[in-house]
Design an enzyme around this catalytic site. Structure first.
Site, PDB file in Angstrom:
ATOM      1  N   GLU A  39       0.836  -1.200   0.000  1.00  0.00           N
ATOM      2  CA  GLU A  39       0.000   0.000   0.000  1.00  0.00           C
ATOM      3  C   GLU A  39       0.873   1.254   0.000  1.00  0.00           C
ATOM      4  OE1 GLU A  39      -3.252   0.016  -0.300  1.00  0.00           O
ATOM      5  OE2 GLU A  39      -3.440  -2.162  -0.193  1.00  0.00           O
ATOM      6  N   GLU A  80      -6.004   4.170   7.731  1.00  0.00           N
ATOM      7  CA  GLU A  80      -5.505   3.661   6.444  1.00  0.00           C
ATOM      8  C   GLU A  80      -5.508   2.133   6.421  1.00  0.00           C
ATOM      9  OE1 GLU A  80      -4.676   3.424   2.750  1.00  0.00           O
ATOM     10  OE2 GLU A  80      -4.686   5.440   3.595  1.00  0.00           O
ATOM     11  N   GLU A  87     -10.813  -2.444   1.148  1.00  0.00           N
ATOM     12  CA  GLU A  87     -10.462  -2.600  -0.262  1.00  0.00           C
ATOM     13  C   GLU A  87     -10.059  -4.035  -0.582  1.00  0.00           C
ATOM     14  OE1 GLU A  87      -7.510   0.350  -1.125  1.00  0.00           O
ATOM     15  OE2 GLU A  87      -9.001   1.957  -1.241  1.00  0.00           O
TER      16      GLU A  87
END
Length: 134
Positions: A39, A80, A87
């Site tokens: 990420e 996050e 996701e």
């Protein structure tokens, strides 16, 4: 298909005490490593955290203010990670475009943006008075 759930049916719920804590710590570490490797947003926010944490310690502020500054940075990382979890779960289901998938991903992105705004407000509230004193 209306059977009752029993915790004994779950093979992952057998660990207790220090064994459970050890496995949880290993899983947490793996999550941090995956986030760092996969990420880019997490890497950027981690860089921000690594750069600003020493600044928080060097600022002439109270211990509470230092804790708030650093906590706001850690909160961005936490949000996050949660966004990345959403996701990943959606991508596991399907890469096909779907309005509900987009909405879920947009919600996660909005949460990260709000966490960044909170961090910016905290840092501004603490740093602006210091700069004005100079």
């Amino acid at each position: 298909m209306n059977t009752q759930y029993n915790i004994n049916q779950n093979p992952y719920k057998g660990n207790r005490g220090l064994t459970r804590a050890w496995h949880a710590a290993k899983n947490s570490w793996c999550g941090l490593v995956y986030a760092f490797l996969e990420e880019s947003a997490f890497r950027q926010e981690l860089t921000l955290c690594v750069l600003l944490t020493p600044v928080a310690f060097l600022l002439p502020t109270t211990l509470l203010e230092k804790a708030l500054l650093i906590s706001s940075l850690i909160m961005v990382l936490v949000v996050e990670l949660l966004n990345s979890s959403v996701e990943a779960a959606i991508d596991r289901i399907s890469f096909e475009h779907h309005d509900l998938s987009k909405r879920a991903k947009d919600f996660g992105s909005a949460a990260v943006m709000l966490a960044l705004i909170i961090a910016l407000l905290m840092w501004s509230a603490v740093c602006i008075p210091i700069v004005l004193k100079l």
